[in-house]
Design a protein around this motif. Structure first.
Motif, PDB file in Angstrom:
ATOM      1  N   GLU A   1      13.968   5.831   1.157  1.00 46.38           N
ATOM      2  CA  GLU A   1      14.288   4.431   0.896  1.00 46.38           C
ATOM      3  C   GLU A   1      13.060   3.665   0.414  1.00 46.38           C
ATOM      4  O   GLU A   1      13.157   2.783  -0.447  1.00 46.38           O
ATOM      5  N   MET A   2      11.883   4.007   0.973  1.00 47.39           N
ATOM      6  CA  MET A   2      10.654   3.349   0.499  1.00 47.39           C
ATOM      7  C   MET A   2      10.404   3.651  -0.974  1.00 47.39           C
ATOM      8  O   MET A   2      10.070   2.750  -1.763  1.00 47.39           O
ATOM      9  N   GLU A   3      10.593   4.907  -1.350  1.00 42.38           N
ATOM     10  CA  GLU A   3      10.360   5.285  -2.748  1.00 42.38           C
ATOM     11  C   GLU A   3      11.373   4.612  -3.665  1.00 42.38           C
ATOM     12  O   GLU A   3      11.020   4.174  -4.768  1.00 42.38           O
ATOM     13  N   MET A   4      12.615   4.521  -3.198  1.00 39.15           N
ATOM     14  CA  MET A   4      13.619   3.872  -4.045  1.00 39.15           C
ATOM     15  C   MET A   4      13.383   2.372  -4.149  1.00 39.15           C
ATOM     16  O   MET A   4      13.576   1.776  -5.221  1.00 39.15           O
ATOM     17  N   LYS A   5      12.917   1.742  -3.068  1.00 44.10           N
ATOM     18  CA  LYS A   5      12.620   0.323  -3.135  1.00 44.10           C
ATOM     19  C   LYS A   5      11.461   0.049  -4.100  1.00 44.10           C
ATOM     20  O   LYS A   5      11.457  -0.966  -4.817  1.00 44.10           O
TER      21      LYS A   5
ATOM     22  N   ARG B   1      10.866   1.721  -6.647  1.00 43.33           N
ATOM     23  CA  ARG B   1      11.334   2.216  -7.947  1.00 43.33           C
ATOM     24  C   ARG B   1      10.593   3.468  -8.378  1.00 43.33           C
ATOM     25  O   ARG B   1      10.401   3.716  -9.565  1.00 43.33           O
ATOM     26  N   GLN B   2      10.221   4.268  -7.431  1.00 45.90           N
ATOM     27  CA  GLN B   2       9.599   5.558  -7.722  1.00 45.90           C
ATOM     28  C   GLN B   2      10.717   6.609  -7.703  1.00 45.90           C
ATOM     29  O   GLN B   2      10.907   7.340  -6.725  1.00 45.90           O
ATOM     30  N   VAL B   3      11.478   6.711  -8.789  1.00 47.21           N
ATOM     31  CA  VAL B   3      12.688   7.528  -8.836  1.00 47.21           C
ATOM     32  C   VAL B   3      12.366   9.001  -8.668  1.00 47.21           C
ATOM     33  O   VAL B   3      13.003   9.730  -7.902  1.00 47.21           O
ATOM     34  N   ASN B   4      11.340   9.445  -9.417  1.00 48.78           N
ATOM     35  CA  ASN B   4      11.023  10.873  -9.332  1.00 48.78           C
ATOM     36  C   ASN B   4      10.521  11.247  -7.942  1.00 48.78           C
ATOM     37  O   ASN B   4      10.822  12.329  -7.427  1.00 48.78           O
TER      38      ASN B   4
ATOM     39  N   GLU C   1      24.076   8.709  -9.200  1.00 45.28           N
ATOM     40  CA  GLU C   1      25.153   8.032  -9.900  1.00 45.28           C
ATOM     41  C   GLU C   1      24.768   6.605 -10.250  1.00 45.28           C
ATOM     42  O   GLU C   1      25.113   6.107 -11.334  1.00 45.28           O
ATOM     43  N   MET C   2      24.037   5.917  -9.366  1.00 45.40           N
ATOM     44  CA  MET C   2      23.592   4.562  -9.664  1.00 45.40           C
ATOM     45  C   MET C   2      22.586   4.554 -10.820  1.00 45.40           C
ATOM     46  O   MET C   2      22.514   3.584 -11.583  1.00 45.40           O
ATOM     47  N   LEU C   3      21.840   5.632 -10.931  1.00 42.23           N
ATOM     48  CA  LEU C   3      20.894   5.722 -12.049  1.00 42.23           C
ATOM     49  C   LEU C   3      21.572   6.125 -13.349  1.00 42.23           C
ATOM     50  O   LEU C   3      20.920   6.154 -14.395  1.00 42.23           O
ATOM     51  N   GLY C   4      22.873   6.467 -13.275  1.00 39.68           N
ATOM     52  CA  GLY C   4      23.593   6.881 -14.476  1.00 39.68           C
ATOM     53  C   GLY C   4      23.385   8.332 -14.822  1.00 39.68           C
ATOM     54  O   GLY C   4      23.793   8.771 -15.909  1.00 39.68           O
ATOM     55  N   ASN C   5      22.788   9.083 -13.962  1.00 33.91           N
ATOM     56  CA  ASN C   5      22.541  10.499 -14.209  1.00 33.91           C
ATOM     57  C   ASN C   5      23.752  11.292 -13.720  1.00 33.91           C
ATOM     58  O   ASN C   5      23.734  11.899 -12.638  1.00 33.91           O
TER      59      ASN C   5
ATOM     60  N   GLU D   1       0.867  -1.176   0.000  1.00 36.82           N
ATOM     61  CA  GLU D   1       0.000   0.000   0.000  1.00 36.82           C
ATOM     62  C   GLU D   1       0.910   1.236   0.000  1.00 36.82           C
ATOM     63  O   GLU D   1       1.043   1.956   0.996  1.00 36.82           O
ATOM     64  N   ILE D   2       1.559   1.511  -1.146  1.00 32.24           N
ATOM     65  CA  ILE D   2       2.546   2.580  -1.236  1.00 32.24           C
ATOM     66  C   ILE D   2       1.903   3.941  -1.027  1.00 32.24           C
ATOM     67  O   ILE D   2       2.457   4.823  -0.364  1.00 32.24           O
ATOM     68  N   GLN D   3       0.714   4.080  -1.614  1.00 30.55           N
ATOM     69  CA  GLN D   3       0.053   5.374  -1.491  1.00 30.55           C
ATOM     70  C   GLN D   3      -0.273   5.673  -0.024  1.00 30.55           C
ATOM     71  O   GLN D   3      -0.125   6.799   0.450  1.00 30.55           O
ATOM     72  N   ARG D   4      -0.797   4.646   0.668  1.00 29.28           N
ATOM     73  CA  ARG D   4      -1.107   4.833   2.082  1.00 29.28           C
ATOM     74  C   ARG D   4       0.177   5.126   2.889  1.00 29.28           C
ATOM     75  O   ARG D   4       0.190   6.001   3.766  1.00 29.28           O
TER      76      ARG D   4
END
Length: 769
Positions: free
Chosen positions: A154-158, A160-163, A191-195, A127-130
């Motif tokens: 960390e939750m967003e990165m796990k 995969r919500q990069v933005n 850097e891990m994203l290559g940006n 329940e990411i939104q919650r």
């Protein structure tokens, strides 16, 4: 913590108790107890401790807790496992858990751990939104909580919500820019994203806040990972300005050296030395710079760097520098280089000493002696100027003695080492202007200055200097030095004038009179020399008159004017009756060749003996008679020798009473006295001595006769044995013809004892002896 009641109850079973006797309970008591239980609640009776003695085995609260833990009295059974079999049960379970979380939040909103657990539970249910909503609500409660931001990102990165994660990091570094952890994680994510561009942009935003050194190193390492050496160099440029420390400059230079930019590395070291200057200099910078040049085989540069550093860093801060310099010279230098290291170390020692006490002139001398042998003239002049600037604070000559030698050494250095006469002249003039001549002066400075001018063939200048010296502060040493100077130049008329001025200044100086007369004697003007001597002995006050008279007498003897010499002796004896004058007079008469020289000498001894009869110093009179005796032994006859022998005194030992300063009795002391036969006052004493001598001889003779009689007619064997055991006293017979006899007298009995001994006989004479 256990309460006392609990502790008391738990320990009751340990207390010793008395055995209880069986007792019957009254009937009325049982009925009352029943009625009380039916009506009201019965109040329990408090147990009474009948025996208050301590138990044999004591127990502590710690032991109680340990036993409770071992028995697992407080463990609760785990809750039963619940299995969810359909969606409805799941929804009920979710509702129940959410209600529990919300209740916990409502109870205390500031406990962030409740929010995080709630969000992590929603995240586990996907329940990411919650979960996002819960984190946002938590941030409204405490937006400065670092853990909350980290868990949220960390939750967003796990998920995969990069933005979303990027948005959270942006908000975090905007609100809390001093939290380095946000920046590290943000740049790592990019850097891990290559940006790479985005990561560089984040680093630039971070560097605007001038963070700690590790942040700059992270940025530099990031650029180096992508081979951006120029960008890394520009970051280092900014880095050493933000954190201007020696280690950062060294890292910058090593970075350039590592990538092959030797010229850039050397330039960085040079900029660092210039940046820190002499005020904030550090030995580590020069050590690193020297090692860099050593790797480049620039040994002369290394040597210059070490010397430059050793000249500017205090000794106690340059231990590592000395160590590295010594190792370098041992590896690549020669003996001269190693000696330079030692010299540099000693220079630091002297610098510390003169800084601690600028008026320690001995330290300045050692320092100057060191630098004169090794450094250039400008450095030596600089140190001399620093040394002479420390003028003694007190105008007393004893404080200026060592200081003046600094000026003397400075002038000699300029004259002998640098060959600069003009600077030497300036040094002497500055020194003479500094000395307070009205209170004291230093003749050595004036004489050295004049001698310097003579070496420069400036004779009028030298005479002018000495004239100024005599005019400002006339001194014996100055006048004497000026006279010696003119004597060396063979200017005898000037010497006469200087002697005249000298004697006007110090007429009691016998040495000056003698030197003046010797000068005239050398020049052949005997009458002038004699007049000078006559004028000298007529002075009312002289410091060494005996030396002056002796010089005058020796002068007349050298001129073979024996009558003048006799007259001088007679005039001298009118002033003093010293025994050495008489002995010298007799030796003079003996040295003059002539038929009557022995008679003259003997007559002189006769006159001396007559004149010294009234002398209180008996030792001097004895010295004269002994000299006369030696003369007669060598040149006289038996009659004259016997006559002199009769004149010699008797040496007697006496005692006299001593008195302390406060008038108290200090005891007795023994001393020797001489009794001359010619003295009429000593005749009773001589008579007493003669009688004592006769009595002693008679006593010895009687003892010998008694011993002979006892040997012929022994009375008892026991008495004879007793006598034989006693030591026989040998008679003490003085040899005949002895001139002196030593006796012991007491000043207390000198008058009374002599009279009584004549009356009472030998017994009291023996007591006096």
């Amino acid at each position: 913590m256990l309460s006392w009641d609990y502790y008391w109850m738990e320990t009751q079973w340990l207390l010793p108790t008395k055995p209880r006797l069986p007792a019957t309970v009254p009937v009325g008591v049982t009925g009352n107890m029943a009625s009380t239980a039916a009506g009201k609640q019965r109040i329990p009776k408090v147990a009474k401790v009948k025996n208050k003695a301590p138990a044999e085995v004591q127990i502590t609260a710690e032991q109680l807790l340990r036993e409770a833990k071992e028995r697992e009295l407080e463990l609760l059974p785990p809750p039963p496992k619940q299995k969810i079999t359909d969606k409805e049960e799941l929804n009920d379970y979710k509702l129940k858990k959410r209600k529990g979380f919300e209740d916990n939040i409502r109870k205390n909103r500031t406990v962030i751990s409740n929010w995080i657990k709630y969000a992590q539970w929603e995240e586990s249910l996907k329940e990411i939104q919650r979960a996002r909503s819960i984190y946002e609500r938590a941030l409204d409660v405490d937006h400065r909580n670092i853990t909350l931001w980290l868990k949220y990102a960390e939750m967003e990165m796990k998920s995969r919500q990069v933005n979303h994660a990027r948005n959270i990091w942006d908000r975090a570094i905007t609100i809390l820019p001093r939290v380095n952890q946000f920046w590290y994680k943000y740049t790592y994510m990019e850097e891990m994203l290559g940006n790479v561009a985005g990561c560089r942009q984040v680093f630039e935003r971070w560097m605007e806040w001038e963070p700690e050194e590790q942040a700059w190193h992270s940025y530099i390492n990031f650029e180096l990972r992508y081979k951006e050496v120029d960008k890394a160099r520009s970051i280092y440029e900014r880095f050493v300005m933000v954190h201007p420390e020696v280690k950062n400059w060294i890292k910058y230079a090593r970075f350039e050296e590592k990538h092959g930019y030797v010229a850039h590395s050397r330039k960085v070291y040079e900029r660092a030395v210039e940046f820190f200057g002499e005020e904030y200099v550090d030995e580590n910078l020069f050590v690193a710079f020297a090692r860099f040049e050593e790797t480049q085989k620039e040994f002369e540069r290394v040597r210059v760097i070490y010397k430059y550093a050793l000249d500017r860093i205090p000794k106690h801060q340059a231990q590592e520098l000395f160590k590295n310099y010594t190792m370098f010279e041992k590896k690549f230098g020669d003996r001269r280089g190693i000696e330079d290291v030692i010299v540099s170390k000693r220079r630091f020692q002297y610098e510390e000493e003169v800084k601690a006490n600028p008026h320690n002139y001995d330290a300045w001398f050692d320092y100057l002696r060191l630098v004169e042998s090794d450094t250039d003239a400008d450095t030596v002049r600089e140190i001399y100027e620093r040394a002479i600037a420390n003028v003694p604070p007190i105008q007393e000559k004893r404080h200026w003695r060592r200081y003046v030698y600094l000026w003397i050494n400075y002038a000699l250095y300029e004259e002998l080492e640098t060959r600069d006469p003009e600077r030497t002249r300036q040094v002497y003039q500055a020194c003479l202007e500094l000395i307070p001549h009205k209170k004291f002066t230093f003749a050595k400075i004036w004489l050295l200055f004049a001698q310097f001018e003579i070496r420069q063939k400036n004779l009028p200048g030298a005479r002018k200097i000495m004239g100024s010296a005599i005019g400002k502060c006339p001194k014996n040493k100055l006048l004497k030095g000026y006279i010696e100077l003119e004597l060396q130049l063979r200017e005898f008329d000037r010497c006469r004038k200087l002697y005249e001025k000298y004697l006007e200044f110090s007429p009691e100086n016998c040495t000056t009179w003698i030197k003046f007369a010797e000068l005239e004697t050398i020049l052949g003007d005997v009458e002038r020399a004699r007049a000078i001597f006559e004028l000298a002995i007529s002075q009312p006050r002289l410091d060494m008159p005996e030396v002056l008279w002796k010089s005058y007498i020796d002068f007349e003897i050298e001129q073979e004017q024996f009558e003048n010499t006799r007259n001088l002796y007679k005039r001298l004896l009118q002033r003093t009756q010293h025994v050495k004058v008489w002995i010298s007079y007799t030796k003079f008469e003996l040295s003059v060749d002539g038929p009557d020289r022995l008679q003259r000498s003997r007559q002189t001894y006769e006159d001396a003996n007559k004149s010294m009869r009234s002398c209180e110093e008996k030792e001097e009179r004895l010295m004269l008679l002994e000299s006369w005796r030696d003369f007669e032994r060598e040149f006289g006859s038996d009659g004259t020798r016997e006559r002199v022998r009769k004149l010699l005194p008797e040496k007697v030992k006496k005692r006299r009473k001593l008195t302390a300063e406060d008038g108290s009795d200090a005891g007795w002391e023994e001393y020797y006295d001489y009794i001359f036969p010619e003295d009429a006052a000593n005749q009773p004493n001589l008579k007493l001595l003669a009688m004592a001598k006769m009595w002693k001889r008679q006593q010895a003779k009687d003892d010998e006769e008694e011993e002979e009689e006892e040997e012929e007619h022994p009375a008892n064997p026991s008495e004879e044995e007793e006598r034989s055991e006693e030591p026989a006293a040998a008679p003490d017979k003085p040899p005949e013809g002895e001139a002196q006899m030593e006796k012991t007298y007491d000043d207390r009995d000198d008058s009374s004892s002599s009279e009584s001994e004549e009356e009472d006989g030998g017994k009291k004479q023996s007591t006096a002896l």
